[in-house]
Enzyme design. Structure first.
Site, PDB file in Angstrom:
ATOM      1  CB  THR A   1     -15.240   3.156   5.150  1.00 38.77           C
ATOM      2  OG1 THR A   1     -14.788   2.650   3.898  1.00 38.77           O
ATOM      3  CG2 THR A   1     -16.189   2.153   5.797  1.00 38.77           C
TER       4      THR A   1
ATOM      5  CB  SER B   1     -10.164   5.886   3.307  1.00 34.68           C
ATOM      6  OG  SER B   1     -10.088   4.595   3.842  1.00 34.68           O
ATOM      7  CG  LEU B   2     -14.924   3.276  -0.174  1.00 35.79           C
ATOM      8  CD1 LEU B   2     -14.449   2.161  -1.081  1.00 35.79           C
ATOM      9  CD2 LEU B   2     -16.175   2.855   0.595  1.00 35.79           C
TER      10      LEU B   2
ATOM     11  CG  ASP C   1      -3.205   4.402   7.407  1.00 34.09           C
ATOM     12  OD1 ASP C   1      -3.943   3.745   8.165  1.00 34.09           O
ATOM     13  OD2 ASP C   1      -3.604   4.970   6.375  1.00 34.09           O
TER      14      ASP C   1
ATOM     15  CG  HIS D   1      -6.821   5.750   7.674  1.00 28.35           C
ATOM     16  ND1 HIS D   1      -6.349   5.240   6.484  1.00 28.35           N
ATOM     17  CD2 HIS D   1      -8.160   5.939   7.499  1.00 28.35           C
ATOM     18  CE1 HIS D   1      -7.350   5.114   5.632  1.00 28.35           C
ATOM     19  NE2 HIS D   1      -8.458   5.542   6.215  1.00 28.35           N
TER      20      HIS D   1
END
Length: 265
Positions: free
Chosen positions: A28, A94-95, A215, A242
């Protein structure tokens, strides 16, 4: 920069190196260069590295409609096919990890193995929803504060403390200046609604899920949940925040490379 027309979207992508296909899917608010550019030199001697920008990021241009996992997965696959790098190994962040898991389930004939970094199954966790809603609001109203939040929650506390004032300011300004803020808002709406639990259960490929111990964006509990849904998935954890590919790039490259080579043997 290359591009391919796919369902009314001009999908931008980069291709580097030679060898078996390796597709990298960004997260993202990022794009294929900001997430992966610093790692290409380590991967391109061994793989044909394909880096798509999905909708809301980089050079990709679409009609501005709401995003879905299926839409982004189709764009990534279209770029991989256009580059000739099929079948491919797949790394998602992530996304991008959710999108990669979707691809592995829905396009199994194209995928050899999968690495999912700091991923999540759905956007239904209360804390995670609060965070994504805060990101969305700050991206519209106070982008400098949003940049501060990214640094504070994206890295481990020790890593942030190791940066001097000049480095902090440079990082903050880079986030403010280079982010596609409208695209990020669209991606955040997808973060809040996505659910790839069905796809995760149907993945029948070698999979390594990597969580990040410190994270504060996507808790490692989410990565462990993702691993628990995927039959036979391996799990590893990095002692980072993260943004693991930036905090510990060498360790990340080693985990990915070792897994992909073992899976191919």
């Amino acid at each position: 920069m290359n591009s391919i027309d796919f369902e009314g979207t001009k999908v931008a992508y980069r291709v580097d190196g030679s060898g078996p296909g390796l597709v990298l899917v960004h997260g993202t608010g990022a794009d294929s260069e900001s997430n992966w550019g610093h790692l290409v030199e380590y991967l391109s001697p061994h793989w044909t590295v394909v880096r798509p920008d999905y909708s809301g990021s980089g050079g990709t241009v679409d009609k501005g409609e709401p995003l879905t996992a299926a839409m982004l997965a189709g764009q990534v696959v279209a770029a991989a096919r256009a580059s000739g790098a099929v079948p491919f190994d797949l790394v998602g962040f992530s996304l991008g990890a959710a999108v990669a898991a979707f691809i592995a389930a829905e396009y199994p004939e194209l995928v050899r193995s999968v690495v999912l970094l700091a991923g999540f199954v759905s956007g239904d966790d209360t804390r995670q929803r609060m965070q994504f809603e805060l990101w969305r609001d700050l991206s519209r109203s106070d982008r400098k504060s949003m940049a501060r939040l990214v640094l504070l929650t994206g890295y481990s506390p020790g890593f942030v403390s190791s940066l001097d004032d000049k480095a902090i300011e440079q990082n903050l300004q880079a986030i403010v200046d280079t982010n596609d803020w409208d695209g990020m808002a669209r991606q955040l709406e997808l973060d809040l609604t996505i659910d790839i639990s069905d796809q995760a259960r149907r993945i029948a490929k070698p999979v390594l899920v990597i969580g990040c111990t410190h994270d504060h964006m996507v808790s490692s509990a989410h990565a462990r949940r993702l691993a628990s849904l995927i039959p036979g998935a391996q799990y590893a954890e990095m002692a980072t925040g993260h943004l693991a590919p930036f905090e510990q790039p060498a360790q990340f490259i080693a985990l990915v490379s070792d897994f992909l080579r073992t899976s191919a043997a």
